[in-house]
Design a protein around this motif. Structure first.
Motif, short mmCIF file in Angstrom:
data_model
loop_
_atom_site.label_atom_id
_atom_site.label_comp_id
_atom_site.label_asym_id
_atom_site.label_seq_id
_atom_site.Cartn_x
_atom_site.Cartn_y
_atom_site.Cartn_z
N ARG A 15 53.34 48.44 46.09
CA ARG A 15 53.65 47.01 46.26
C ARG A 15 52.69 46.37 47.25
NH1 ARG A 15 60.31 46.69 46.62
NH2 ARG A 15 60.72 47.37 44.46
N THR A 16 52.35 47.11 48.29
CA THR A 16 51.42 46.57 49.29
C THR A 16 50.06 46.30 48.68
OG1 THR A 16 52.56 47.80 51.05
CG2 THR A 16 50.33 47.03 51.51
N ILE A 17 49.57 47.24 47.89
CA ILE A 17 48.26 47.07 47.24
C ILE A 17 48.28 45.85 46.32
CG2 ILE A 17 46.62 48.12 45.64
CD1 ILE A 17 47.51 50.85 46.65
N THR A 18 49.36 45.73 45.55
CA THR A 18 49.48 44.59 44.62
C THR A 18 49.58 43.27 45.36
OG1 THR A 18 50.62 46.01 43.02
CG2 THR A 18 50.80 43.63 42.71
N ALA A 19 50.36 43.25 46.46
CA ALA A 19 50.55 42.02 47.23
C ALA A 19 49.24 41.55 47.86
CB ALA A 19 51.60 42.24 48.31
N LEU A 20 48.49 42.48 48.44
CA LEU A 20 47.21 42.12 49.05
C LEU A 20 46.21 41.68 47.98
CD1 LEU A 20 46.83 44.98 51.69
CD2 LEU A 20 47.14 42.55 52.15
N TRP A 21 46.25 42.35 46.85
CA TRP A 21 45.35 41.99 45.75
C TRP A 21 45.63 40.57 45.27
CZ3 TRP A 21 45.96 40.76 40.54
CH2 TRP A 21 44.80 40.83 39.75
N LEU A 22 46.91 40.25 45.04
CA LEU A 22 47.27 38.91 44.57
C LEU A 22 46.95 37.85 45.62
CD1 LEU A 22 50.70 39.63 42.83
CD2 LEU A 22 48.55 39.01 41.72
N ARG A 23 47.20 38.15 46.88
CA ARG A 23 46.94 37.17 47.94
C ARG A 23 45.46 36.81 48.02
NH1 ARG A 23 45.46 37.17 53.38
NH2 ARG A 23 46.43 35.47 54.59
N ASN A 24 44.60 37.81 47.97
CA ASN A 24 43.17 37.55 48.06
C ASN A 24 42.64 36.86 46.80
OD1 ASN A 24 42.93 38.67 50.63
ND2 ASN A 24 42.58 40.72 49.83
N ILE A 25 43.21 37.19 45.64
CA ILE A 25 42.80 36.53 44.40
C ILE A 25 43.18 35.05 44.45
CG2 ILE A 25 43.16 36.40 41.91
CD1 ILE A 25 41.46 38.76 42.81
N ARG A 26 44.39 34.77 44.93
CA ARG A 26 44.81 33.36 45.05
C ARG A 26 43.89 32.59 45.99
NH1 ARG A 26 50.21 35.58 45.87
NH2 ARG A 26 51.37 35.61 43.88
N GLY A 27 43.52 33.22 47.10
CA GLY A 27 42.60 32.56 48.02
C GLY A 27 41.26 32.27 47.39
N PHE A 28 40.79 33.17 46.54
CA PHE A 28 39.52 32.98 45.85
C PHE A 28 39.61 31.81 44.87
CE2 PHE A 28 37.38 34.06 41.77
CZ PHE A 28 36.08 33.83 42.16
N VAL A 29 40.70 31.73 44.12
CA VAL A 29 40.87 30.67 43.12
C VAL A 29 41.03 29.31 43.78
CG1 VAL A 29 42.36 29.82 41.28
CG2 VAL A 29 41.85 32.26 41.43
N ARG A 30 41.71 29.26 44.92
CA ARG A 30 41.99 27.99 45.57
C ARG A 30 40.77 27.41 46.28
NH1 ARG A 30 47.81 29.85 48.19
NH2 ARG A 30 49.02 29.77 46.23
N ASP A 31 39.86 28.25 46.70
CA ASP A 31 38.67 27.77 47.42
C ASP A 31 37.62 27.35 46.38
OD1 ASP A 31 36.69 27.18 49.20
OD2 ASP A 31 36.78 29.09 50.28
N ARG A 32 37.83 26.18 45.80
CA ARG A 32 36.97 25.73 44.70
C ARG A 32 35.56 25.38 45.16
NH1 ARG A 32 41.22 21.85 41.31
NH2 ARG A 32 42.78 23.51 40.91
N GLN A 49 46.88 52.41 52.07
CA GLN A 49 47.24 51.48 51.00
C GLN A 49 46.69 50.09 51.27
OE1 GLN A 49 51.53 51.75 50.69
NE2 GLN A 49 51.41 53.37 49.15
N VAL A 50 46.73 49.68 52.54
CA VAL A 50 46.16 48.37 52.91
C VAL A 50 44.67 48.34 52.61
CG1 VAL A 50 45.74 46.76 54.81
CG2 VAL A 50 47.91 47.99 54.69
N ALA A 51 43.98 49.42 52.95
CA ALA A 51 42.55 49.50 52.70
C ALA A 51 42.25 49.42 51.20
CB ALA A 51 41.99 50.80 53.28
N LEU A 52 43.04 50.13 50.40
CA LEU A 52 42.84 50.09 48.95
C LEU A 52 43.09 48.69 48.40
CD1 LEU A 52 44.39 53.43 47.61
CD2 LEU A 52 41.98 52.83 47.86
#
Length: 274
Positions: free
Chosen positions: A2-19, A93-96
């Motif tokens: 869950r930690t890996i997925t949460a960090l992955w989604l958070r960083n992806i959202r940040g990438f999409v939002r920074d147009r 897991q955070v690193a991954l």
């Protein structure tokens, strides 16, 4: 997980939002394409646009992969990373999660530039070449995301990382053949380039993207896709093995350093706010 997925989604959202950052990252590569295209107009290179575009894509994926360090430091300064690290979640897991998100973002950047490249005349003779290109982009993203996380766990402030990033990005990129053919470099710089992992990354990816896998060793060397080291030819496929070895090393160093790092010592840039 869950930690890996949460960090992955958070960083992806940040990438999409920074147009603004996204658009800028797509415009700059084509500026380099316009500036350096004339350099590749040689008898050996049939399509200088595609030849240079391959180098630009892999260089962009490399630079984007290193941005994991910036996001990690920003998360630490803001307190977000510290909150995660005091939870029962393992640092491994955070690193991954950080590495996988950076690799995904970097690969996406490469894919977007590739799509735009089709409007400049880029084309493939075989449909499966696109699959090989995507797999190669994922490999490059993973390899250098590990390097980015390693740098993030080593520096103590965001201002220090800005200096370190430039010290890594500029020589790695310009001594790789991505923008300027290695044949145009002085002998000393060409010798240094052979110790640069980006040199083999560029040759490997360019061979796949230009569909030059069936050439002879002599033809590979003439195109800068293989390297003659005192009679020993480093073929593009050997370059792939070298990249994988570097990737394994970077991932080991990144996870080991991240687990041992003291993020309480990481500080905000003196130019930034409190």
């Amino acid at each position: 997980m869950r930690t890996i997925t949460a960090l992955w989604l958070r960083n992806i959202r940040g990438f999409v939002r920074d147009r603004v950052k996204l658009i800028t990252s797509l415009v700059i590569p084509f500026f380099f394409l316009y500036v350096f295209k004339s350099i590749f107009k040689t008898d050996q290179v049939e399509d200088p646009t595609a030849f240079l575009l391959a180098g630009i894509i892999v260089a962009t994926v490399f630079q984007t992969s290193l941005n994991i360090a910036t996001s990690t430091i920003d998360d630490t300064v803001s307190g977000y990373m510290k909150e995660i690290l005091v939870s029962p979640t393992s640092r491994f897991q955070v690193a991954l999660g950080q590495i996988l998100s950076a690799a995904t973002i970097a690969t996406t950047q490469g894919i977007l530039i590739l799509i735009l490249g089709f409007f400049t005349g880029l084309s493939f003779d075989h449909w499966y070449t696109l699959i090989y290109v995507l797999l190669a982009l994922m490999l490059v993203g993973l390899v250098f995301s590990g390097l980015g996380l390693f740098l993030a766990s080593m520096v103590k402030s965001s201002s220090t990382f800005q200096v370190v990033q430039q010290a890594v990005v500029l020589p790695f990129t310009f001594l790789s053949g991505a923008y300027i053919p290695l044949a145009f470099l002085p002998d000393v710089l060409r010798f240094i380039a052979y110790f640069n992992p980006m040199t083999y990354t560029t040759a490997f990816f360019r061979t796949i993207m230009l569909e030059k896998g069936g050439l002879t060793q002599t033809e590979w060397v003439e195109l800068g896709l293989a390297f003659d080291l005192n009679g020993f030819i480093v073929t593009p496929w050997m370059s792939g093995i070298i990249i994988t070895a570097f990737g394994t090393l970077f991932l080991f160093l990144a996870t080991n350093s991240f687990v041992r790092a003291d993020f309480n010592k990481i500080s905000r840039s003196p130019l930034g706010g409190r």
